[in-house]
Design a protein around this motif. Structure first.
Motif, PDB file in Angstrom:
ATOM      1  N   ASP A 127     -45.279   0.917  48.929  1.00  0.00           N
ATOM      2  CA  ASP A 127     -44.322  -0.448  48.671  1.00  0.00           C
ATOM      3  C   ASP A 127     -44.685  -1.170  50.461  1.00  0.00           C
ATOM      4  N   GLU A 159     -42.182  -2.158  51.732  1.00  0.00           N
ATOM      5  CA  GLU A 159     -41.199  -2.025  52.810  1.00  0.00           C
ATOM      6  C   GLU A 159     -41.061  -1.410  53.103  1.00  0.00           C
ATOM      7  N   TRP A 160     -40.841  -0.191  52.738  1.00  0.00           N
ATOM      8  CA  TRP A 160     -40.813   1.005  53.198  1.00  0.00           C
ATOM      9  C   TRP A 160     -41.683   1.804  53.599  1.00  0.00           C
TER      10      TRP A 160
END
Length: 78
Positions: free
Chosen positions: A63, A65-66
């Motif tokens: 992901d 976002e991570w």
């Protein structure tokens, strides 16, 4: 130097912990130490640029976002 093409390949190559890099623009690199912890099913990541450490699940690793690692695998940059 090998190109990581999948999450499964990254798990195999990082079982003992290993240095990897993401190829950036202008031949710059983002170097990381990545270790797959099979018992806990997480990746332990040290980002050499700032010394920060992350513990990421498979889902988090993929992901953006991570982490940028999953995107780099999908694009052929790891």
């Amino acid at each position: 130097m090998i190109k990581i093409k999948s999450l499964q390949q990254l798990k195999r190559e990082s079982r003992q912990g290993a240095e990897f890099f993401i190829l950036l623009k202008f031949n710059l690199r983002s170097t990381k130490w990545i270790e797959w912890d099979a018992q806990n099913k997480v990746f332990n990541v040290i980002n050499f640029i700032d010394g920060s450490e992350q513990t990421l699940t498979e889902k988090q690793l993929m992901d953006q976002e991570w982490s940028d690692i999953g995107h780099a695998i999908n694009c052929g940059w790891l």
